[in-house]
Design an enzyme around this catalytic site. Sequence first.
Site, PDB file in Angstrom:
ATOM      1  CB  SER A 121     -15.692  -9.283  -2.964  1.00 23.84           C
ATOM      2  OG  SER A 121     -15.003 -10.448  -2.545  1.00 23.84           O
ATOM      3  CG  ASP A 124      -1.445  -4.361  -4.242  1.00 23.07           C
ATOM      4  OD1 ASP A 124      -2.339  -5.188  -4.511  1.00 23.07           O
ATOM      5  OD2 ASP A 124      -0.924  -4.276  -3.117  1.00 23.07           O
ATOM      6  CG  ASP A 125      -4.078   0.713  -6.895  1.00 25.31           C
ATOM      7  OD1 ASP A 125      -3.393   0.429  -5.891  1.00 25.31           O
ATOM      8  OD2 ASP A 125      -5.154   1.345  -6.820  1.00 25.31           O
ATOM      9  CG  ASP A 126       0.284   0.738  -4.010  1.00 24.53           C
ATOM     10  OD1 ASP A 126       0.483  -0.448  -4.341  1.00 24.53           O
ATOM     11  OD2 ASP A 126      -0.046   1.061  -2.847  1.00 24.53           O
ATOM     12  NE  ARG A 167     -13.663  -3.175   4.613  1.00 26.68           N
ATOM     13  CZ  ARG A 167     -12.864  -2.123   4.562  1.00 26.68           C
ATOM     14  NH1 ARG A 167     -12.303  -1.751   3.426  1.00 26.68           N
ATOM     15  NH2 ARG A 167     -12.607  -1.435   5.659  1.00 26.68           N
ATOM     16  CG  ASP A 194      -2.293 -11.343   0.680  1.00 27.23           C
ATOM     17  OD1 ASP A 194      -3.214 -11.534   1.509  1.00 27.23           O
ATOM     18  OD2 ASP A 194      -1.389 -10.510   0.865  1.00 27.23           O
TER      19      ASP A 194
END
Length: 343
Positions: free
Chosen positions: A118, A139-141, A231, A235
């Site tokens: 989630s 974020d992971d990028d 999904r 934000d």
Amino acid sequence: MPPRSRHLLRVLFFLLVALAGAAVALTNGGVVEDAACAAANRTDAASLRPDRLTVLLSGYSERRLPLLRAIAGAYAAHPLVLAVVVLWCNPSTPDRVLLRGGGGFPPRVTVRRAASASLNSRFLPRPSDIRTAAVAVADDDVLPDAAALSFAFATWQQQQQPAAAVGPLVGFFPRSHHLDLARGRWAYTAAQPGRYSMVLTKFMVLGTDLLYRYSCSPELAAARAVVDRERNCEDILMNFIAAEKSGAGPVLVEAGSIRDWGDPRNDVNVGGAGEDGGAIKDVGLSATGGLGHWEKRGACITEFHRLLGRMPLRYSYGKVVEAAVGEQGLCSKGGRLVRCDQE
């Protein structure tokens, strides 16, 4: 017993098993949230450090792990960052891959497995991990350089007013909304020249108390269910909450530079941390892609408005800049790192 009756009984049995499994999954998720909310409710806000920042990084794709480890290490090395928490949202990843493959995560980085995939988990209060008054959700990028991170945090600190319950969100990536009169609904748009109403979780700085409001308010349960169903849009919901609590729109900042591996303007075959750009762009936790992404997020704004019975989003004008800078995102083009808007 007739064969038809036996078949119906088997169907009924498997249906009951499936429903029981779903109920257990929902219950476990609710237990995790309830425990986190109860613990956060006992946290003394005065004990949270105002001079340091906690970074919350979300990860899902095992293909991005080398990049995620590098980004987490860069954050952990920043002098203003007290802690880095990696929230891993892929339950199928073995510990040997997550924690030890490729050398594991660097010191001062804590890895927590989410109870589910989630997106609401990004804003779950974590009093055992968060000992600062502010958090950066990222974020992971995406990775801002040291100057950009310092400036964003300093701007957040300056926005805190003693008489205000909470300050606005601070971020690098703006978006906006407007009322589509022809369709009778809200539309999600890119930031207009000089005007915006949201900042993205690619990187945003917010007060720790907003995590509790997002995750623990019964009034927002239906809105959080929309995030789970789509999904997407966590934000946007946080922007709703922050605008209502602060009475102000977000603050856009510009400073330093930001490496953005997920920007579609990167060369397709050039990436970072051992992965090609296409691999970086094509994997992630949220459901995104094309014009449908913008439509879906417009529908989220409309649905949040309907569920809450009010529209708290507020427009902001202008931005806080450290110096005269343009496009902040850095993309890989032709073997070089350049501003993403550079042709």
